[in-house]
Design a protein around this motif. Structure first.
Motif, mmCIF file in Angstrom:
data_model
loop_
_atom_site.group_PDB
_atom_site.id
_atom_site.type_symbol
_atom_site.label_atom_id
_atom_site.label_comp_id
_atom_site.label_asym_id
_atom_site.label_seq_id
_atom_site.Cartn_x
_atom_site.Cartn_y
_atom_site.Cartn_z
ATOM 1 N N GLY A 244 -8.103 -100.096 47.687
ATOM 2 C CA GLY A 244 -7.096 -101.135 47.686
ATOM 3 C C GLY A 244 -5.805 -100.683 48.327
ATOM 4 N N VAL A 245 -4.956 -101.659 48.635
ATOM 5 C CA VAL A 245 -3.621 -101.402 49.165
ATOM 6 C C VAL A 245 -2.614 -101.961 48.161
ATOM 7 N N VAL A 246 -1.575 -101.178 47.886
ATOM 8 C CA VAL A 246 -0.624 -101.522 46.825
ATOM 9 C C VAL A 246 0.787 -101.608 47.396
ATOM 10 N N TRP A 247 1.498 -102.682 47.047
ATOM 11 C CA TRP A 247 2.920 -102.743 47.310
ATOM 12 C C TRP A 247 3.586 -103.572 46.227
ATOM 13 N N ASN A 248 4.908 -103.446 46.115
ATOM 14 C CA ASN A 248 5.657 -104.210 45.116
ATOM 15 C C ASN A 248 6.387 -105.347 45.815
ATOM 16 N N ALA A 249 5.840 -106.559 45.685
ATOM 17 C CA ALA A 249 6.431 -107.726 46.335
ATOM 18 C C ALA A 249 7.672 -108.215 45.605
ATOM 19 N N ASN A 250 8.064 -107.531 44.530
ATOM 20 C CA ASN A 250 9.250 -107.914 43.774
ATOM 21 C C ASN A 250 10.500 -107.162 44.212
ATOM 22 N N LYS A 251 10.403 -106.382 45.257
ATOM 23 C CA LYS A 251 11.557 -105.601 45.695
ATOM 24 C C LYS A 251 12.626 -106.487 46.314
ATOM 25 N N LYS A 252 13.754 -105.899 46.675
ATOM 26 C CA LYS A 252 14.828 -106.666 47.300
ATOM 27 C C LYS A 252 14.358 -107.338 48.587
ATOM 28 N N THR A 253 13.440 -106.660 49.285
ATOM 29 C CA THR A 253 12.864 -107.257 50.474
ATOM 30 C C THR A 253 12.241 -108.600 50.112
ATOM 31 N N GLU A 254 12.465 -109.618 50.919
ATOM 32 C CA GLU A 254 11.851 -110.915 50.655
ATOM 33 C C GLU A 254 10.336 -110.796 50.751
ATOM 34 N N GLU A 255 9.650 -111.493 49.863
ATOM 35 C CA GLU A 255 8.197 -111.378 49.807
ATOM 36 C C GLU A 255 7.545 -111.783 51.128
ATOM 37 N N LEU A 293 -2.061 -95.212 38.824
ATOM 38 C CA LEU A 293 -2.556 -94.202 37.893
ATOM 39 C C LEU A 293 -2.810 -94.766 36.491
ATOM 40 N N ASN A 294 -1.976 -95.712 36.065
ATOM 41 C CA ASN A 294 -2.039 -96.175 34.682
ATOM 42 C C ASN A 294 -2.827 -97.458 34.473
ATOM 43 N N LYS A 295 -3.140 -98.186 35.526
ATOM 44 C CA LYS A 295 -3.899 -99.425 35.379
ATOM 45 C C LYS A 295 -5.385 -99.081 35.280
ATOM 46 N N GLU A 296 -5.940 -99.271 34.102
ATOM 47 C CA GLU A 296 -7.287 -98.778 33.810
ATOM 48 C C GLU A 296 -8.381 -99.475 34.619
ATOM 49 N N ASP A 297 -8.181 -100.739 34.984
ATOM 50 C CA ASP A 297 -9.248 -101.437 35.708
ATOM 51 C C ASP A 297 -9.230 -101.164 37.215
ATOM 52 N N LEU A 298 -8.308 -100.315 37.678
ATOM 53 C CA LEU A 298 -8.378 -99.855 39.067
ATOM 54 C C LEU A 298 -9.314 -98.648 39.122
ATOM 55 N N LYS A 299 -10.371 -98.760 39.889
ATOM 56 C CA LYS A 299 -11.397 -97.728 39.935
ATOM 57 C C LYS A 299 -10.883 -96.460 40.617
ATOM 58 N N THR A 300 -11.596 -95.375 40.390
ATOM 59 C CA THR A 300 -11.250 -94.139 41.085
ATOM 60 C C THR A 300 -11.540 -94.294 42.573
ATOM 61 N N GLY A 301 -10.816 -93.560 43.371
ATOM 62 C CA GLY A 301 -10.984 -93.638 44.819
ATOM 63 C C GLY A 301 -9.643 -93.578 45.518
ATOM 64 N N HIS A 302 -9.632 -93.963 46.793
ATOM 65 C CA HIS A 302 -8.431 -93.852 47.622
ATOM 66 C C HIS A 302 -7.656 -95.168 47.651
ATOM 67 N N TYR A 303 -6.318 -95.046 47.469
ATOM 68 C CA TYR A 303 -5.425 -96.194 47.525
ATOM 69 C C TYR A 303 -4.295 -95.898 48.502
ATOM 70 N N LEU A 304 -3.914 -96.924 49.245
ATOM 71 C CA LEU A 304 -2.802 -96.794 50.180
ATOM 72 C C LEU A 304 -1.616 -97.577 49.630
ATOM 73 N N ILE A 305 -0.510 -96.881 49.354
ATOM 74 C CA ILE A 305 0.709 -97.518 48.838
ATOM 75 C C ILE A 305 1.658 -97.741 50.008
ATOM 76 N N ILE A 306 2.155 -98.980 50.125
ATOM 77 C CA ILE A 306 3.063 -99.341 51.212
ATOM 78 C C ILE A 306 4.377 -99.824 50.626
ATOM 79 N N SER A 307 5.473 -99.326 51.138
ATOM 80 C CA SER A 307 6.793 -99.806 50.727
ATOM 81 C C SER A 307 7.569 -100.188 51.978
ATOM 82 N N TYR A 308 7.962 -101.464 52.051
ATOM 83 C CA TYR A 308 8.748 -101.920 53.193
ATOM 84 C C TYR A 308 10.146 -102.302 52.737
ATOM 85 N N SER A 309 11.142 -101.899 53.481
ATOM 86 C CA SER A 309 12.527 -102.276 53.204
ATOM 87 C C SER A 309 13.280 -102.296 54.516
#
Length: 322
Positions: A244-255, A293-309
Motif C-alpha cells: 500500500g501507499v500511505v499519506w496524510n490527507a489531513n495536512k495543511k496541504t489541500e487534499e 506499524l500500529n494498525k493491526e489490519d495492515l499486513k506485513t510487507g512493503h509500504y511507501l509513505i508519501i508526504s507532500y507540502s
C-alpha cells in the motif's frame, strides 16, 4: 491506533475557527526520574514520555549496550513556541520565582536534545534539525550519523506543537477549519544497524525540496514518479509488490493536491491509505509511520509513505513491516 480522546483535548480559540488537539496524557514512566518529570513543561513531558515508551517497546536493554554508540537526532518544524508562551505567562501572572529552570532547555532545541541524552544516559552524538517533514529528514540524517560516527543505534525523535499564533496564521492562509486539525505529536524511532529483532525496517527515504513554490499537478506527478522509479529498483522492489501507499490527507496541504497521486495509483491498482480515520495532522512528526506499524489490519510487507507540502516538497519513506 488508540482513541484520541484518552490522550488529547480539543482546544478552540475565539479568534480562529480552526480547532487544535492538545496532548494531555502525562502518565509518568518508570524510566524517568519522577522529580525531574514533575518539573518539566507539558511539551517536554510528551517528548520524554514518548522516548521512554519507545525504549520499552524496543526491548533494548540500555544496561547491556554501549551507550557511547547510541545517538539522538531531534527534529522539529519550528521549536516549542508554546513553551516560551507558557514561561512568559507564568512570569506575568505568578512571578519569576515560580518559573522552573527545567523549562528553559526546551526553548532551545539543541538543549532539548541534550536533556534527552541526560535523562536516558545516552552518551553518543546529539544532532538537531528543523524541518516540516522531520520524520523523513530524520531518517536520512540518521543514516549518515550511524555511518560516520560508527553508531549501533540512533533515536530519531520528531516532535511538533501548535500555538495560538499557529491557529490564527493557518486560518489566514486559507486552510479549511472543517478538515484541517493540528495536533501536538511526538514520534520516536529507534534505528539500529545490527541484526536484532525488530518490528520494521526502514529501507530508504528520499526528498525533493520545493521552498514554498506551488507546483502544478503535472509537475508533482513527474517529480514523484521520477523519485519512486529511481528508488524502488535500488531496493529490489517493484510496484506490484507494495502492500500500500500511505499519506496524510489531513495536512495543511489541500487534499486536492494529492489527487494527482491518487489517480496515478488507482491505475496501478495499489491500495491507498490516506489516514482519514486519524483526522489530524502533526505537521511532519511522523504519524504516517506510526499508522503503518500500529494498525493491526495492515499486513506485513512493503509500504511507501508519501508526504507532500508546498513548503517542504515531496518526501518518500520506504518501510517494510515485519
Amino acid at each position: 491506533m488508540e482513541d484520541k480522546s484518552s490522550r488529547y483535548e480539543n482546544i478552540s480559540k475565539s479568534f480562529s475557527k480552526i480547532r487544535g488537539l492538545r496532548y494531555t496524557d502525562f502518565s509518568p514512566s518508570p524510566k524517568i526520574n519522577p522529580a525531574q518529570y514533575r518539573r518539566m513543561d507539558n511539551f517536554s513531558k510528551m517528548i520524554a514520555g514518548t522516548v521512554a515508551k519507545a525504549i520499552e517497546r524496543s526491548s533494548l536493554d540500555f544496561k547491556k549496550i554501549d551507550l557511547n554508540k547510541v545517538g539522538i537526532l531531534f527534529t522539529t518544524p519550528s521549536g516549542p513556541l508554546e513553551v516560551v508562551e507558557d514561561i512568559e505567562k507564568q512570569i506575568r501572572v505568578e512571578g519569576y520565582h515560580q518559573v522552573s529552570a527545567s523549562k528553559f532547555p526546551f526553548t532551545v532545541m539543541n538543549a532539548a536534545a541534550g536533556m534527552l541524552s541526560i535523562l536516558f544516559k545516552i552518551k553518543g552524538p546529539v544532532s538537531v534539525i528543523s524541518s516540516n517533514v522531520g520524520f523523513a529528514d530524520g531518517i536520512i540524517y540518521a543514516e549518515e550519523m550511524m555511518k560516520n560516527e560508527k553508531l549501533s543505534h540512533v533515536l530519531i525523535v520528531s516532535a511538533s506543537q501548535w500555538t495560538d499564533f499557529s491557529l490564527f496564521a493557518w486560518e489566514k492562509l486559507g486552510y479549511d477549519p472543517e478538515k484541517f486539525r493540528p495536533s501536538d505529536y511526538c514520534s520516536t524511532l529507534i534505528v539500529g544497524n545490527s541484526s536484532e529483532k525488530r518490528e520494521a525496517r526502514i529501507l530508504g527515504a528520499e526528498q525533493i525540496k520545493y521552498d514554498n513554490k506551488v507546483r502544478t499537478n503535472e509537475e508533482i506527478k513527474h517529480d514523484l514518479i521520477s523519485l519512486i522509479e529511481a528508488e524502488l529498483p535500488i531496493r529490489g522492489i517493484t510496484f506490484d509488490t507494495l502492500k500500500g501507499v500511505v499519506w496524510n490527507a489531513n495536512k495543511k496541504t489541500e487534499e486536492k493536491e494529492y489527487d494527482v497521486l491518487r489517480d496515478w495509483l488507482a491505475a496501478l491498482d495499489i491500495p491507498v491509505y490516506s489516514l482519514d480515520e486519524l483526522d489530524f495532522s502533526s505537521d511532519g512528526a511522523g504519524e504516517e509511520l506510526d499508522y503503518v506499524l500500529n494498525k493491526e489490519d495492515l499486513k506485513t510487507g512493503h509500504y511507501l509513505i508519501i508526504s507532500y507540502s508546498r513548503f517542504g516538497g515531496l518526501s518518500t519513506v520506504l518501510l517494510e513491516k515485519i
